[in-house]
Design a protein around this motif. Structure first.
Motif, PDB file in Angstrom:
ATOM      1  N   ALA A   1       0.810  -1.308   0.010  1.00 19.61           N
ATOM      2  CA  ALA A   1       0.166  -0.007   0.006  1.00 19.61           C
ATOM      3  C   ALA A   1       0.891   1.193  -0.007  1.00 19.61           C
ATOM      4  CB  ALA A   1      -0.824   0.168   1.259  1.00 19.61           C
TER       5      ALA A   1
ATOM      6  N   LEU B   1       2.392   2.153  -3.384  1.00 15.43           N
ATOM      7  CA  LEU B   1       1.202   2.492  -4.556  1.00 15.43           C
ATOM      8  C   LEU B   1       0.717   3.911  -3.961  1.00 15.43           C
ATOM      9  CD1 LEU B   1      -0.972  -0.534  -5.190  1.00 15.43           C
ATOM     10  CD2 LEU B   1       0.803   0.587  -6.565  1.00 15.43           C
ATOM     11  N   GLY B   2       1.203   4.335  -2.691  1.00 16.91           N
ATOM     12  CA  GLY B   2       0.646   5.490  -2.184  1.00 16.91           C
ATOM     13  C   GLY B   2      -0.635   5.610  -1.542  1.00 16.91           C
ATOM     14  N   HIS B   3      -1.338   4.555  -1.178  1.00 20.05           N
ATOM     15  CA  HIS B   3      -2.758   4.502  -0.471  1.00 20.05           C
ATOM     16  C   HIS B   3      -2.748   3.754   0.430  1.00 20.05           C
ATOM     17  CE1 HIS B   3      -4.248   6.078  -4.595  1.00 20.05           C
ATOM     18  NE2 HIS B   3      -3.690   5.342  -5.375  1.00 20.05           N
ATOM     19  N   SER B   4      -3.881   3.831   1.322  1.00 21.16           N
ATOM     20  CA  SER B   4      -4.005   3.006   2.344  1.00 21.16           C
ATOM     21  C   SER B   4      -4.461   1.455   2.193  1.00 21.16           C
ATOM     22  CB  SER B   4      -5.088   3.412   3.503  1.00 21.16           C
ATOM     23  OG  SER B   4      -6.300   3.694   2.763  1.00 21.16           O
TER      24      SER B   4
ATOM     25  N   ARG C   1      -6.784   0.114   3.852  1.00 18.85           N
ATOM     26  CA  ARG C   1      -8.306  -0.163   3.381  1.00 18.85           C
ATOM     27  C   ARG C   1      -8.912   0.263   2.367  1.00 18.85           C
ATOM     28  NH1 ARG C   1     -11.560   2.833   8.335  1.00 18.85           N
ATOM     29  NH2 ARG C   1     -10.442   1.127   9.255  1.00 18.85           N
ATOM     30  N   ARG C   2      -7.976   1.391   1.558  1.00 19.62           N
ATOM     31  CA  ARG C   2      -8.618   1.757   0.373  1.00 19.62           C
ATOM     32  C   ARG C   2      -8.237   0.846  -0.828  1.00 19.62           C
ATOM     33  NH1 ARG C   2      -7.418   7.611  -2.406  1.00 19.62           N
ATOM     34  NH2 ARG C   2      -8.566   7.121  -4.828  1.00 19.62           N
ATOM     35  N   LEU C   3      -7.268   0.100  -0.707  1.00 25.82           N
ATOM     36  CA  LEU C   3      -7.092  -0.960  -1.797  1.00 25.82           C
ATOM     37  C   LEU C   3      -7.687  -2.074  -1.722  1.00 25.82           C
ATOM     38  CD1 LEU C   3      -3.102  -0.492  -1.884  1.00 25.82           C
ATOM     39  CD2 LEU C   3      -4.537   0.271  -3.450  1.00 25.82           C
TER      40      LEU C   3
ATOM     41  N   GLN D   1     -10.487  -3.282  -4.332  1.00 33.11           N
ATOM     42  CA  GLN D   1     -10.123  -2.809  -5.517  1.00 33.11           C
ATOM     43  C   GLN D   1      -9.391  -3.620  -6.608  1.00 33.11           C
ATOM     44  OE1 GLN D   1     -11.508   0.264  -6.478  1.00 33.11           O
ATOM     45  NE2 GLN D   1     -12.569   0.139  -4.233  1.00 33.11           N
TER      46      GLN D   1
ATOM     47  N   TYR E   1      -4.255   0.295 -11.029  1.00 30.96           N
ATOM     48  CA  TYR E   1      -3.064   0.912 -10.567  1.00 30.96           C
ATOM     49  C   TYR E   1      -2.103   0.643 -11.562  1.00 30.96           C
ATOM     50  CZ  TYR E   1      -5.933   1.285  -6.316  1.00 30.96           C
ATOM     51  OH  TYR E   1      -7.150   1.577  -5.590  1.00 30.96           O
TER      52      TYR E   1
ATOM     53  N   TYR F   1       1.665   6.064  -9.800  1.00 30.11           N
ATOM     54  CA  TYR F   1       1.463   6.663  -8.639  1.00 30.11           C
ATOM     55  C   TYR F   1       0.776   7.858  -8.613  1.00 30.11           C
ATOM     56  CZ  TYR F   1       5.680   3.485  -7.848  1.00 30.11           C
ATOM     57  OH  TYR F   1       6.565   2.529  -7.938  1.00 30.11           O
ATOM     58  N   PRO F   2       0.138   8.126  -7.334  1.00 25.72           N
ATOM     59  CA  PRO F   2      -0.924   9.138  -7.301  1.00 25.72           C
ATOM     60  C   PRO F   2      -0.148  10.329  -8.013  1.00 25.72           C
ATOM     61  CG  PRO F   2      -0.827   7.988  -5.415  1.00 25.72           C
ATOM     62  CD  PRO F   2       0.064   7.328  -6.141  1.00 25.72           C
TER      63      PRO F   2
END
Length: 697
Positions: free
Chosen positions: A343, A346-349, A351-353, A356, A361, A392-393
């Protein structure tokens, strides 16, 4: 006449006959004791019960002598109660001809005017069989009570050791035994169950691998009996005999038609178990079988649960602590579990991933390729080295390399990925470095070729100079001879200097490309060094310098070395010393013998080297202006010296002070192997000396 008398008259038997016959059939004897005279009278059945002869006098002492010694006090106490209660009732043992019988006695005291005189009237009856039956019933009741206590103790017990400990206590409660062992089949092996906290050394003498009686019971499924004298293992046989054992009995423990274990008991008797003991042990084994089976099943389930818990814990730890990116995905590529490292990359939390799809991504140009890999995983099972670009974000792109494994049981995919963006950059830099190295190799090759081009015309010049010198030898005019000789000297010295520089350049190129291979052969090193010094002495004396050789080493010292390269090392150091030593100076060459090496020093009284230059004096193209000659040199000679010394597994050092001189010391290893016959050198010893020293004239 009464009816009884009429009946006796009809049967033609006296009344006494019926009384005696009734006592005989009922095994009841009667007796009477006349209190006033102390006289006894017994019936015939009493004589039979006590195995007495009718000629023996009937006395109270005779009667008491037949009572078992342990019951004598009880019988006497019963007699003493006659005066108080008017009678007695007692059950006791009697010893009749060395056999023990159980007898039941009753007595009643009669007194009064109606009987005329006081007397005691009593009966005696043998109840041995009844007593034995009663004892068996009591023993059976006690057995059942012991088993009930065992069941109450083990009803809620799932620990194998606790069940076995309760079974052992129950057996010892009802039987006097030496030792008890319980064996079970666990994970394909027969093992002995030893309760926790057992520290008695006897427990470990009766080991499972030596208890072949228990093994036989498990293998055959039948009860086994073995006398200690025939026990197979000698150590156990002697130990069990010392403990008081006389035989071993092993009963199979069966569950649902299969033998799951065995109960082994060391007895204090040779004849084995009696009927009651055998029934008791079989009953216990029946209950023990289901409990052992349940306990083994519980242990297996507990172990599986522990393994699963440990695996889950390990997985949690791996997911949390792994520096690699780990993820678990379903058949559609949706994340069901993601490691924090994944996570974070990828620059995400996390929980968010979760939930998905991974394709969202991935770089658009790589999505179809990754979908194809996912569709083929159920057939291939694994895919390694999958390289994709991830977005990446912030708009950046990273290169990821992944290994994918498909788990058929739950139809999930486990991915282990690593960011290789940095590796890609390193590979790019390595390509640039390889290009640079290739260019340097081209330079080295070019320098080598140029050096060879220098070498050819120089050899022609030197050859021409030699030819002119021979022609001059035939000239007779003195002025012309002096002029020609002076010009020839200039030509020769310059040519040798150029040739020396050219050869050094060639050798430098060969050393850097690792094309120089020394040939080690036995050599008398002291003679070699002395020859070089003697050959160089005229060149030194022509400049007003004394050149001496000193060595405490023996004359026959043999060293495996490359003689041509050792000579070159010495000539290089001596020529440098001559070039930097003023007139009236001194050069000393010293040879010493060490344990693992030979040490050679070249010491001069020349101009010396500055302290700033000492650390880099052996590097290529490093030079220092001479205080006496003003020359700088090529800066290659000492680099070649260091390389040739290292080929001999040695090292070279320098100690120098400005104005006081320098001392170069190098070592040659004495452990070099012979590499074969030495090849012919390109130059003879005299040619090499002339090449190295003639420019100094």
């Amino acid at each position: 006449m009464t009816a009884y008398d009429e009946l006796m008259a009809d049967l033609k038997r006296p009344p006494q006959w019926f009384s005696h016959e009734l006592q005989r059939q009922c095994h009841i004897g009667s007796w009477i004791y006349l209190c006033d005279t102390g006289e006894y009278r017994w019936s015939d059945e009493v004589y039979r019960l006590y195995r007495l002869k009718k000629s023996e006098p009937l006395t109270g002492d005779l009667f008491l002598s037949k009572v078992h010694p342990e019951d004598l006090e009880m019988v006497c106490a019963a007699y003493d109660q006659v005066a108080k209660t008017g009678g007695y009732h007692v059950i006791h043992r009697a010893v009749v001809r060395d056999k023990v019988k159980w007898l039941e006695q009753t007595g009643r005291y009669y007194v009064g005017e109606q009987y005329g005189r006081p007397f005691l009237l009593g009966t005696v009856q043998e109840i041995t069989r009844l007593k034995e039956r009663q004892n068996r019933l009591e023993a059976r009741e006690q057995d059942f009570a012991a088993i009930n206590r065992y069941l109450s103790e083990t009803t809620n017990t799932t620990e194998l050791e606790s069940i076995v400990a309760s079974a052992k206590r129950t057996i010892r409660e009802r039987m006097d035994v030496v030792m008890i062992g319980v064996f079970v089949r666990r994970e394909g092996e027969i093992v002995r169950i030893i309760p926790k906290g057992t520290y008695n050394p006897q427990t470990f003498l009766f080991l499972d691998e030596k208890d072949y009686v228990g093994y036989e019971a498990i293998q055959t499924g039948t009860m086994q009996h073995c006398v200690i004298d025939t026990y197979k293992d000698e150590v156990c046989r002697e130990t069990l005999r010392e403990l008081g054992g006389h035989s071993v009995v092993s009963l199979p423990i069966r569950y649902e038609g299969k033998t799951v274990g065995a109960l082994s008991i060391v007895l204090k008797k040779r004849e084995g178990l009696d009927r009651r003991e055998c029934s008791f042990c079989r009953t216990l084994c029946g209950y023990l079988s289901s409990q052992l089976n349940n306990a083994l099943l519980y242990d297996r389930l507990k172990k599986e649960l522990a393994d699963r818990t440990r695996l889950e814990t390990d997985m949690d730890l791996i997911f949390r602590e792994s520096i690699d990116c780990i993820a678990i995905m379903d058949t559609e590529g949706r994340f069901s579990r993601v490691s924090p490292a994944f996570a974070a990359k990828l620059g995400h939390s996390v929980r968010r991933l979760t939930g998905q799809p991974v394709f969202d991504y991935v770089h658009p140009n790589d999505r179809e390729y990754l979908r194809y890999i996912f569709r083929s995983l159920p057939q291939t099972g694994v895919a390694r080295g999958i390289c994709c670009r991830f977005q990446y974000p912030g708009g950046g792109i990273g290169y990821w390399e992944s290994n994918l494994s498909y788990v058929q049981e739950n139809q999930t995919t486990v991915a282990v990925a690593r960011d290789i963006t940095g590796m890609r950059e390193v590979e790019s830099r390595n390509l640039e470095l390889e290009k640079t190295i290739a260019i340097e190799r081209l330079k080295t090759s070019f320098l080598s070729n140029i050096s060879h081009e220098f070498k050819t015309p120089l050899n022609v010049i030197l050859s021409s100079a030699d030819l002119i010198e021979k022609k001059l030898s035939m000239e007779t005019e003195a002025p012309r001879l002096e002029e020609y000789e002076r010009f020839l000297s200039f030509i020769s010295q310059s040519s040798y200097r150029l040739l020396r520089l050219t050869l050094n350049l060639i050798d430098t190129s060969k050393i850097e490309s690792e094309h120089v291979e020394p040939v080690f052969a036995p050599c008398q090193v002291k003679q070699l060094v002395e020859t070089v010094v003697l050959g160089a002495r005229p060149y030194a004396e022509s400049r007003g310098i004394a050149l001496r050789f000193d060595s405490p080493a023996p004359d026959g010292l043999i060293l495996n070395c490359d003689g041509e390269k050792v000579e070159r090392i010495l000539l290089n150091l001596i020529s440098n010393a001559i070039a930097h030593t003023p007139d009236q100076g001194c050069i000393e060459v010293i040879l010493r013998e060490k344990n693992e090496a030979v040490e050679i020093s070249v010491k001069d009284t020349g101009t010396g080297i500055t302290q700033e230059m000492l650390p880099c004096i052996f590097e290529k193209f490093t030079t220092e202006k001479s205080l006496s000659t003003g020359g700088t040199g090529s800066g290659i000679g000492l680099f070649i010296v260091k390389s040739l010394v290292e080929m001999h597994q040695g090292h070279v050092t320098v100690d120098s002070r400005v104005g006081e001189g320098s001392c170069f010391t190098f070592t040659l290893s004495r452990n070099l192997p012979i590499s074969g016959r030495a090849e012919a050198a390109a130059y003879t010893s005299s040619a090499r000396m002339e090449l190295e020293l003639s420019p100094l004239e």
